[in-house]
Motif scaffolding. Structure first.
Motif, PDB file in Angstrom:
ATOM      1  N   LEU A 194       0.859  -1.175   0.000  1.00 52.44           N
ATOM      2  CA  LEU A 194       0.000   0.000   0.000  1.00 52.44           C
ATOM      3  C   LEU A 194       0.899   1.230   0.000  1.00 52.44           C
ATOM      4  O   LEU A 194       1.522   1.558   1.010  1.00 52.44           O
ATOM      5  CB  LEU A 194      -0.908   0.017   1.237  1.00 52.44           C
ATOM      6  N   PRO A 195       1.031   1.918  -1.156  1.00 53.28           N
ATOM      7  CA  PRO A 195       1.927   3.079  -1.238  1.00 53.28           C
ATOM      8  C   PRO A 195       1.646   4.078  -0.125  1.00 53.28           C
ATOM      9  O   PRO A 195       0.484   4.404   0.153  1.00 53.28           O
ATOM     10  CB  PRO A 195       1.609   3.652  -2.625  1.00 53.28           C
ATOM     11  N   PHE A 196       2.710   4.557   0.490  1.00 49.29           N
ATOM     12  CA  PHE A 196       2.576   5.351   1.699  1.00 49.29           C
ATOM     13  C   PHE A 196       2.418   6.835   1.419  1.00 49.29           C
ATOM     14  O   PHE A 196       1.704   7.537   2.124  1.00 49.29           O
ATOM     15  CB  PHE A 196       3.803   5.118   2.584  1.00 49.29           C
ATOM     16  N   PHE A 197       3.074   7.366   0.391  1.00 48.67           N
ATOM     17  CA  PHE A 197       3.061   8.792   0.137  1.00 48.67           C
ATOM     18  C   PHE A 197       2.257   9.177  -1.100  1.00 48.67           C
ATOM     19  O   PHE A 197       2.120  10.357  -1.389  1.00 48.67           O
ATOM     20  CB  PHE A 197       4.495   9.315  -0.028  1.00 48.67           C
ATOM     21  N   GLU A 198       1.750   8.215  -1.831  1.00 49.38           N
ATOM     22  CA  GLU A 198       1.012   8.494  -3.057  1.00 49.38           C
ATOM     23  C   GLU A 198      -0.481   8.578  -2.757  1.00 49.38           C
ATOM     24  O   GLU A 198      -1.109   7.586  -2.409  1.00 49.38           O
ATOM     25  CB  GLU A 198       1.295   7.412  -4.099  1.00 49.38           C
ATOM     26  N   LYS A 199      -1.030   9.754  -2.880  1.00 48.24           N
ATOM     27  CA  LYS A 199      -2.419   9.986  -2.536  1.00 48.24           C
ATOM     28  C   LYS A 199      -3.350   9.184  -3.441  1.00 48.24           C
ATOM     29  O   LYS A 199      -3.205   9.156  -4.651  1.00 48.24           O
ATOM     30  CB  LYS A 199      -2.753  11.481  -2.647  1.00 48.24           C
ATOM     31  N   ASN A 200      -4.314   8.502  -2.832  1.00 47.65           N
ATOM     32  CA  ASN A 200      -5.324   7.706  -3.541  1.00 47.65           C
ATOM     33  C   ASN A 200      -4.706   6.609  -4.418  1.00 47.65           C
ATOM     34  O   ASN A 200      -5.313   6.188  -5.405  1.00 47.65           O
ATOM     35  CB  ASN A 200      -6.220   8.611  -4.401  1.00 47.65           C
ATOM     36  N   ALA A 201      -3.541   6.161  -4.065  1.00 43.58           N
ATOM     37  CA  ALA A 201      -2.888   5.105  -4.855  1.00 43.58           C
ATOM     38  C   ALA A 201      -3.540   3.755  -4.587  1.00 43.58           C
ATOM     39  O   ALA A 201      -3.985   3.472  -3.473  1.00 43.58           O
ATOM     40  CB  ALA A 201      -1.407   5.037  -4.522  1.00 43.58           C
ATOM     41  N   ASP A 202      -3.620   2.940  -5.622  1.00 39.45           N
ATOM     42  CA  ASP A 202      -4.195   1.604  -5.480  1.00 39.45           C
ATOM     43  C   ASP A 202      -3.177   0.667  -4.824  1.00 39.45           C
ATOM     44  O   ASP A 202      -1.963   0.840  -4.968  1.00 39.45           O
ATOM     45  CB  ASP A 202      -4.571   1.044  -6.855  1.00 39.45           C
ATOM     46  N   LYS A 203      -3.697  -0.336  -4.139  1.00 43.00           N
ATOM     47  CA  LYS A 203      -2.829  -1.360  -3.581  1.00 43.00           C
ATOM     48  C   LYS A 203      -2.218  -2.181  -4.704  1.00 43.00           C
ATOM     49  O   LYS A 203      -2.844  -2.402  -5.749  1.00 43.00           O
ATOM     50  CB  LYS A 203      -3.621  -2.278  -2.653  1.00 43.00           C
ATOM     51  N   ILE A 204      -1.008  -2.627  -4.498  1.00 46.91           N
ATOM     52  CA  ILE A 204      -0.320  -3.488  -5.451  1.00 46.91           C
ATOM     53  C   ILE A 204      -0.355  -4.897  -4.889  1.00 46.91           C
ATOM     54  O   ILE A 204       0.186  -5.157  -3.812  1.00 46.91           O
ATOM     55  CB  ILE A 204       1.128  -3.025  -5.666  1.00 46.91           C
ATOM     56  N   ARG A 205      -0.996  -5.814  -5.584  1.00 46.94           N
ATOM     57  CA  ARG A 205      -1.181  -7.168  -5.079  1.00 46.94           C
ATOM     58  C   ARG A 205      -0.545  -8.184  -6.031  1.00 46.94           C
ATOM     59  O   ARG A 205      -0.565  -8.005  -7.241  1.00 46.94           O
ATOM     60  CB  ARG A 205      -2.675  -7.490  -4.919  1.00 46.94           C
ATOM     61  N   TRP A 206      -0.007  -9.255  -5.446  1.00 48.66           N
ATOM     62  CA  TRP A 206       0.514 -10.349  -6.262  1.00 48.66           C
ATOM     63  C   TRP A 206       0.549 -11.629  -5.427  1.00 48.66           C
ATOM     64  O   TRP A 206       0.460 -11.582  -4.196  1.00 48.66           O
ATOM     65  CB  TRP A 206       1.900 -10.015  -6.810  1.00 48.66           C
ATOM     66  N   ASN A 207       0.673 -12.751  -6.129  1.00 49.14           N
ATOM     67  CA  ASN A 207       0.762 -14.047  -5.483  1.00 49.14           C
ATOM     68  C   ASN A 207       2.225 -14.474  -5.456  1.00 49.14           C
ATOM     69  O   ASN A 207       2.859 -14.575  -6.507  1.00 49.14           O
ATOM     70  CB  ASN A 207      -0.085 -15.086  -6.235  1.00 49.14           C
ATOM     71  N   THR A 208       2.752 -14.699  -4.273  1.00 51.01           N
ATOM     72  CA  THR A 208       4.174 -15.001  -4.156  1.00 51.01           C
ATOM     73  C   THR A 208       4.539 -16.371  -4.703  1.00 51.01           C
ATOM     74  O   THR A 208       5.705 -16.634  -5.005  1.00 51.01           O
ATOM     75  CB  THR A 208       4.610 -14.910  -2.682  1.00 51.01           C
ATOM     76  N   ARG A 209       3.550 -17.242  -4.857  1.00 52.43           N
ATOM     77  CA  ARG A 209       3.822 -18.570  -5.404  1.00 52.43           C
ATOM     78  C   ARG A 209       3.845 -18.541  -6.934  1.00 52.43           C
ATOM     79  O   ARG A 209       4.759 -19.070  -7.572  1.00 52.43           O
ATOM     80  CB  ARG A 209       2.782 -19.573  -4.910  1.00 52.43           C
ATOM     81  N   SER A 210       2.833 -17.904  -7.526  1.00 55.73           N
ATOM     82  CA  SER A 210       2.773 -17.860  -8.990  1.00 55.73           C
ATOM     83  C   SER A 210       3.682 -16.781  -9.577  1.00 55.73           C
ATOM     84  O   SER A 210       4.086 -16.870 -10.740  1.00 55.73           O
ATOM     85  CB  SER A 210       1.327 -17.619  -9.443  1.00 55.73           C
ATOM     86  N   SER A 211       3.998 -15.757  -8.778  1.00 59.34           N
ATOM     87  CA  SER A 211       4.892 -14.682  -9.245  1.00 59.34           C
ATOM     88  C   SER A 211       5.996 -14.446  -8.219  1.00 59.34           C
ATOM     89  O   SER A 211       6.066 -13.388  -7.577  1.00 59.34           O
ATOM     90  CB  SER A 211       4.097 -13.396  -9.485  1.00 59.34           C
ATOM     91  N   PRO A 212       6.878 -15.431  -8.028  1.00 54.15           N
ATOM     92  CA  PRO A 212       7.897 -15.313  -6.975  1.00 54.15           C
ATOM     93  C   PRO A 212       8.903 -14.202  -7.209  1.00 54.15           C
ATOM     94  O   PRO A 212       9.552 -13.742  -6.271  1.00 54.15           O
ATOM     95  CB  PRO A 212       8.568 -16.693  -6.993  1.00 54.15           C
ATOM     96  N   ASN A 213       9.062 -13.763  -8.451  1.00 56.84           N
ATOM     97  CA  ASN A 213      10.032 -12.721  -8.770  1.00 56.84           C
ATOM     98  C   ASN A 213       9.370 -11.396  -9.103  1.00 56.84           C
ATOM     99  O   ASN A 213       9.919 -10.574  -9.842  1.00 56.84           O
ATOM    100  CB  ASN A 213      10.910 -13.176  -9.945  1.00 56.84           C
TER     101      ASN A 213
END
Length: 229
Positions: A194-213
């Motif tokens: 969850l970007p800390f300083f970017e106003k109204n920024a969307d959460k960045i989500r990913w699956n660590t198993r399917s996208s480990p890198n």
């Protein structure tokens, strides 16, 4: 600031100290309905600037030591989430300088090819910044990209550690020219920033198993140092 069930419980307890939700809202300069939305879950978060400047200072006197440690990273002054709660008024003699780098320089770091200690040693610093948390060969300062704030922030980064869920971190997203300061969350294989300083920024989500890198690297923020513009 994401309003977790734990933070919501803190809100309820502190509001009782102020008397009621209306009095608490008045003390921090927001609408009564805004506070009610925080308590009910209709508003899942508090904007970064409001949290830094109004909400957290109002909560702080009523927090336990453990709660201060948990929420301390949200302060823009010198604080630490992993060490004991630190005072921004620490004497200059206790503040140790760390090498300061820019976002552009940090984009050049690739943990596949070198250690963070080697990167810090070989990269020309743009300056140095004092912190209360002890510095080490794998800790460095980053000039934070936070143009919306009325002050500049430098963050002390621990290049030898990984962030725990709920902590603020600095991360580089793979195959992009993006480095961001964000609150890190993880539940099982699901992770998010969850970007800390970017106003109204969307959460960045990913699956660590399917996208480990998905991330090139991620390190915890130990402390912020505020510099007035």
């Amino acid at each position: 600031m994401n309003i977790t069930p734990e933070l919501r419980a803190v809100f309820k307890r502190v509001i009782s100290e102020y008397g009621n939700a209306s009095q608490f809202a008045k003390s921090i300069g927001v609408a009564h309905s805004t506070v009610l939305f925080w308590l009910s879950g209709k508003s899942p978060n508090v904007s970064g600037k409001l949290w830094l400047e109004k909400v957290r200072p109002a909560l702080l006197p009523f927090l336990s030591r453990d709660e201060r440690q948990r929420f301390a990273p949200e302060l823009p002054s010198s604080t630490s989430s992993r060490a004991s709660s630190l005072s921004a008024s620490s004497s200059a003699s206790s503040r140790k300088p760390a090498p300061l780098f820019s976002v552009g320089q940090l984009l050049e770091f690739d943990p596949v090819f070198e250690s963070i200690e080697n990167f810090i040693r070989r990269t020309p610093r743009i300056g140095s910044c004092p912190f209360t948390v002890p510095t080490t060969p794998v800790r460095f300062a980053l000039k934070c990209p936070a143009p919306a704030l009325p002050f500049e922030l430098n963050a002390l980064i621990d290049g030898s550690a990984r962030p725990h869920p709920g902590e603020i971190a600095v991360a580089a997203i793979q195959n992009t020219e993006r480095i961001l300061i964000a609150t890190f969350y993880r539940a099982g294989d699901e992770a998010e920033l969850l970007p800390f300083f970017e106003k109204n920024a969307d959460k960045i989500r990913w699956n660590t198993r399917s996208s480990p890198n998905y991330l090139r690297w991620i390190f915890p923020v130990l402390e912020f140092d505020r510099i007035l513009k």
